[in-house]
Structures are given as structure tokens and as C-alpha cells.
Design a protein around this motif. Structure first.
Motif, PDB file in Angstrom:
ATOM      1  N   GLY A 113      40.237 -31.161  31.674  1.00  0.00           N
ATOM      2  CA  GLY A 113      39.502 -31.992  32.608  1.00  0.00           C
ATOM      3  C   GLY A 113      38.483 -31.253  33.455  1.00  0.00           C
ATOM      4  O   GLY A 113      37.820 -31.857  34.295  1.00  0.00           O
ATOM      5  N   TRP A 114      38.349 -29.944  33.256  1.00  0.00           N
ATOM      6  CA  TRP A 114      37.328 -29.158  33.954  1.00  0.00           C
ATOM      7  C   TRP A 114      36.217 -28.844  32.965  1.00  0.00           C
ATOM      8  O   TRP A 114      36.467 -28.290  31.905  1.00  0.00           O
ATOM      9  CB  TRP A 114      37.925 -27.865  34.516  1.00  0.00           C
ATOM     10  CG  TRP A 114      38.914 -28.100  35.612  1.00  0.00           C
ATOM     11  CD1 TRP A 114      40.264 -28.242  35.486  1.00  0.00           C
ATOM     12  CD2 TRP A 114      38.634 -28.206  37.018  1.00  0.00           C
ATOM     13  NE1 TRP A 114      40.853 -28.437  36.708  1.00  0.00           N
ATOM     14  CE2 TRP A 114      39.863 -28.418  37.670  1.00  0.00           C
ATOM     15  CE3 TRP A 114      37.468 -28.137  37.784  1.00  0.00           C
ATOM     16  CZ2 TRP A 114      39.965 -28.565  39.049  1.00  0.00           C
ATOM     17  CZ3 TRP A 114      37.561 -28.281  39.160  1.00  0.00           C
ATOM     18  CH2 TRP A 114      38.797 -28.487  39.778  1.00  0.00           C
ATOM     19  N   ARG A 115      34.963 -29.169  33.331  1.00  0.00           N
ATOM     20  CA  ARG A 115      33.874 -29.116  32.371  1.00  0.00           C
ATOM     21  C   ARG A 115      32.676 -28.315  32.867  1.00  0.00           C
ATOM     22  O   ARG A 115      32.147 -28.568  33.955  1.00  0.00           O
ATOM     23  CB  ARG A 115      33.413 -30.544  32.058  1.00  0.00           C
ATOM     24  CG  ARG A 115      34.513 -31.405  31.422  1.00  0.00           C
ATOM     25  CD  ARG A 115      34.600 -31.110  29.965  1.00  0.00           C
ATOM     26  NE  ARG A 115      35.873 -31.486  29.394  1.00  0.00           N
ATOM     27  CZ  ARG A 115      36.065 -31.644  28.084  1.00  0.00           C
ATOM     28  NH1 ARG A 115      35.066 -31.470  27.253  1.00  0.00           N
ATOM     29  NH2 ARG A 115      37.249 -31.948  27.621  1.00  0.00           N
ATOM     30  N   VAL A 116      32.266 -27.367  32.044  1.00  0.00           N
ATOM     31  CA  VAL A 116      30.991 -26.675  32.203  1.00  0.00           C
ATOM     32  C   VAL A 116      30.115 -27.108  31.034  1.00  0.00           C
ATOM     33  O   VAL A 116      30.607 -27.290  29.921  1.00  0.00           O
ATOM     34  CB  VAL A 116      31.193 -25.148  32.221  1.00  0.00           C
ATOM     35  CG1 VAL A 116      29.877 -24.407  32.056  1.00  0.00           C
ATOM     36  CG2 VAL A 116      31.878 -24.726  33.516  1.00  0.00           C
ATOM     37  N   PHE A 181      25.702 -31.299  28.007  1.00  0.00           N
ATOM     38  CA  PHE A 181      26.754 -31.433  26.999  1.00  0.00           C
ATOM     39  C   PHE A 181      28.016 -30.820  27.595  1.00  0.00           C
ATOM     40  O   PHE A 181      28.296 -29.640  27.412  1.00  0.00           O
ATOM     41  CB  PHE A 181      26.332 -30.725  25.720  1.00  0.00           C
ATOM     42  CG  PHE A 181      27.282 -30.882  24.562  1.00  0.00           C
ATOM     43  CD1 PHE A 181      28.282 -31.846  24.550  1.00  0.00           C
ATOM     44  CD2 PHE A 181      27.165 -30.043  23.460  1.00  0.00           C
ATOM     45  CE1 PHE A 181      29.151 -31.988  23.468  1.00  0.00           C
ATOM     46  CE2 PHE A 181      28.022 -30.170  22.371  1.00  0.00           C
ATOM     47  CZ  PHE A 181      29.019 -31.138  22.381  1.00  0.00           C
ATOM     48  N   PRO A 182      28.795 -31.597  28.387  1.00  0.00           N
ATOM     49  CA  PRO A 182      29.980 -31.030  29.047  1.00  0.00           C
ATOM     50  C   PRO A 182      31.024 -30.579  28.028  1.00  0.00           C
ATOM     51  O   PRO A 182      31.401 -31.333  27.132  1.00  0.00           O
ATOM     52  CB  PRO A 182      30.509 -32.206  29.894  1.00  0.00           C
ATOM     53  CG  PRO A 182      29.336 -33.131  30.033  1.00  0.00           C
ATOM     54  CD  PRO A 182      28.586 -33.002  28.745  1.00  0.00           C
ATOM     55  N   ARG A 183      31.501 -29.353  28.207  1.00  0.00           N
ATOM     56  CA  ARG A 183      32.461 -28.768  27.285  1.00  0.00           C
ATOM     57  C   ARG A 183      33.671 -28.248  28.053  1.00  0.00           C
ATOM     58  O   ARG A 183      33.583 -27.893  29.232  1.00  0.00           O
ATOM     59  CB  ARG A 183      31.830 -27.591  26.501  1.00  0.00           C
ATOM     60  CG  ARG A 183      30.530 -27.947  25.821  1.00  0.00           C
ATOM     61  CD  ARG A 183      30.676 -29.120  24.846  1.00  0.00           C
ATOM     62  NE  ARG A 183      31.592 -28.815  23.761  1.00  0.00           N
ATOM     63  CZ  ARG A 183      32.572 -29.642  23.380  1.00  0.00           C
ATOM     64  NH1 ARG A 183      32.790 -30.779  24.017  1.00  0.00           N
ATOM     65  NH2 ARG A 183      33.340 -29.323  22.371  1.00  0.00           N
ATOM     66  N   GLY A 184      34.795 -28.180  27.358  1.00  0.00           N
ATOM     67  CA  GLY A 184      35.983 -27.589  27.951  1.00  0.00           C
ATOM     68  C   GLY A 184      35.747 -26.126  28.269  1.00  0.00           C
ATOM     69  O   GLY A 184      34.950 -25.439  27.602  1.00  0.00           O
TER      70      GLY A 184
END
Length: 300
Positions: A113-116, A181-184
């Protein structure tokens, strides 16, 4: 769909087929490392849990299913429980919630649930001025069309552009179809390394950290309730003696420190789709970027 394939490690020292096993563990495992796979850690965690519960729950045997399958077929197989009886997946997938036994433990500490974000490097200046969810709503994010995250962004009124194939999202980003493009956190460096040469303007965004309550959990077929109870007992034991945190830090500690998470602006999103059984109130089980840097401690 945000499922995890248990992958990549050699066959561990499980009992032979002639040993009487109290649990037959049939994970979905593939030799192909998919772009969103976090399975090396999850296989190591599974092995630790099974080993630590031998005294109470008995012997076990692993019978991995290694044929490549689609997401829909993976759901079907694990629900049937004959060839696959264990799947690590993002919580809240309706078929899994209806038909399987969830083990109520965030095996990734909520890291999912944390996205960079991956971005076009030329857009960083514009993104660096973004500081609120209201401002985020002026941008578009990209996601796979069947990913559980899509409805979370839509619920928070953030425009979403989707693609049916993972590979298509990179040229879509760089051609301006969407902005982020949010990624794990465990995905972003690996994907930049994998696709950066092909797309030289691809970069890791340096300012934002998106967050919504979400996690991976083990789902077990209804035909294997003993295995579900065993996994829950083993995970709770590892949480109590510190070995769960130690294993997590071993796999993710340096990676998380390298992302400079404490210097980022956090934008919190709501997730109304989180199942009620997820132990969100147990703060000790969840990743907290304010506790960085993590240190790698020996596994008890």
C-alpha cells in the motif's frame, strides 16, 4: 490482479513423497519472474512458518504447481484446491474473499500500500510542486486493467488510465497518456533496471509517497483448513519472537532505505475495499516509513 507467485528458490528440504505428511502444501510457483512478483520473500517466509510449526502441526510436503497460467486460471485452480491450495495475493479480491480461507496477517507488512511512481524524468519539476490529494487529482495514474488498485484510485477520484498488458504501460507513460505509474516499493528499482535502457527517460519520481491501507496475505483453499490454521499460528509466533521483522528487514531493509521515504510528501488515500478481517489496528505488524532506516537483524 495483484497476486504473488511463489518463485525462484530451489526445492527446499521437504519430506519425500513416502513420508506421511500432515499438510500437503501446493503453492503456485513459476520459474518465470513476472514484473510484479515478490515471491522469493514469500517462499522464504512460507518455509520459515512451516518449519517453525512442525512440533504442533506435524510434517509437510510441498507439491508446487509450476505451469504458467493466467490470473483467472490461477483463481480457479486455488479455489478448486486440487492442484493449488495456497496463494499469496493482495487482499480484497472478490473471488478469493468468497471462496477461500484468508490468513489474517499482512505478510508484506502492508508494503503493497506504499507507492513510489515511475515517471517521465522530464515531468519531475511539475510533480515536485504537488503536495495534496486535490492537486494529485489533476494528474493521471497508470495501472493494469485488472489490478485491485484501480478501484482504490477511482474511489479517491484520481483519474486512471489502464492497459491490459503490463508492458504497454511504459510507452503509454512516456507518450503522455498518464503522468505517474505508482509501483510497490519492492518493484520500482527492479522495473527501472529492467526497462530503463529501453526507455531512457524513465525515472523514479523523487517527491511523492502515495499510501492506502493494503497488503498481501496468504489465501488457503477451503479443503485445507489445517494448513490455514498452521500458517496463522506460525506467522503469529514469528511476529512474537521478532523473526518476522528480521526476515522482512533482510529482504527489504536496504531497498527501503535507498528510496528516501522520510523526505517524501505522503498523500493518504482511502481504501473502502479493505476486508474487515485485516488486522489494521495491530500497528506492530505494519510497515511505518518513520521508523527508517531499518537494520538487518539476525533471524532468531
Amino acid at each position: 490482479m495483484r497476486r504473488r507467485l511463489l518463485i525462484g528458490l530451489p526445492m527446499l528440504a521437504f519430506p519425500t513423497r513416502w513420508t506421511l505428511a500432515d499438510d500437503v502444501v501446493r503453492p503456485l510457483r513459476t520459474q518465470e519472474l513476472l514484473p510484479n512478483a515478490g515471491g522469493v520473500y514469500e517462499l522464504a517466509l512460507l518455509h520459515e512458518v512451516l518449519e517453525r510449526t512442525r512440533p504442533e502441526y506435524g510434517a509437510y510436503e510441498e507439491q508446487p504447481f509450476t505451469e504458467p497460467v493466467s490470473d483467472a486460471r490461477a483463481y480457479q485452480l486455488v479455489i478448486e484446491g486440487r492442484l493449488v491450495n495456497l496463494l499469496a495475493a493482495g487482499v480484497g479480491q472478490p473471488p478469493l474473499e468468497r471462496e477461500m480461507i484468508p490468513v489474517p496477517f499482512p505478510i508484506d507488512k502492508g508494503l503493497l500500500g506504499w507507492r513510489v511512481s515511475l515517471v517521465d524524468r522530464r515531468s519531475q519539476d511539475r510533480l515536485s510542486r504537488l503536495n495534496s490529494i486535490e492537486e494529485l487529482r489533476q494528474f493521471r495514474v497508470g495501472q493494469g486493467s485488472d489490478w485491485a488498485d484501480v478501484r482504490i484510485y477511482e474511489y479517491n477520484r484520481i483519474p486512471v488510465e489502464t492497459a491490459s498488458e503490463f508492458e504497454l504501460l511504459f510507452p503509454m507513460l512516456l507518450h503522455g497518456r498518464f503522468d505517474l505509474f505508482p509501483r510497490g516499493l519492492f518493484e520500482v528499482h527492479r522495473e527501472l533496471a529492467a526497462y530503463g535502457k529501453r526507455y531512457p527517460d524513465l525515472a523514479i519520481e523523487q517527491h511523492l509517497l502515495l499510501h492506502y491501507p493494503f497488503c498481501d496475505a496468504y489465501y488457503v483453499s477451503r479443503s485445507a483448513p489445517h494448513l490455514a490454521a498452521r500458517l496463522n499460528a506460525g506467522l503469529e509466533r514469528m511476529a512474537a519472537d521478532g523473526s518476522f521483522d528480521a526476515l522482512f528487514n533482510k529482504y527489504f531493509g536496504k531497498l527501503l532505505a535507498d528510496l528516501n521515504l522520510r523526505q517524501r510528501v505522503v498523500i493518504d488515500l482511502q481504501n473502502p475495499f479493505l476486508p474487515a478481517w485485516v488486522p489494521l489496528g495491530r500497528k506492530d505488524l505494519w510497515f511505518d516509513p518513520t521508523r527508517l532506516p531499518y537494520t538487518v537483524a539476525p533471524i532468531p
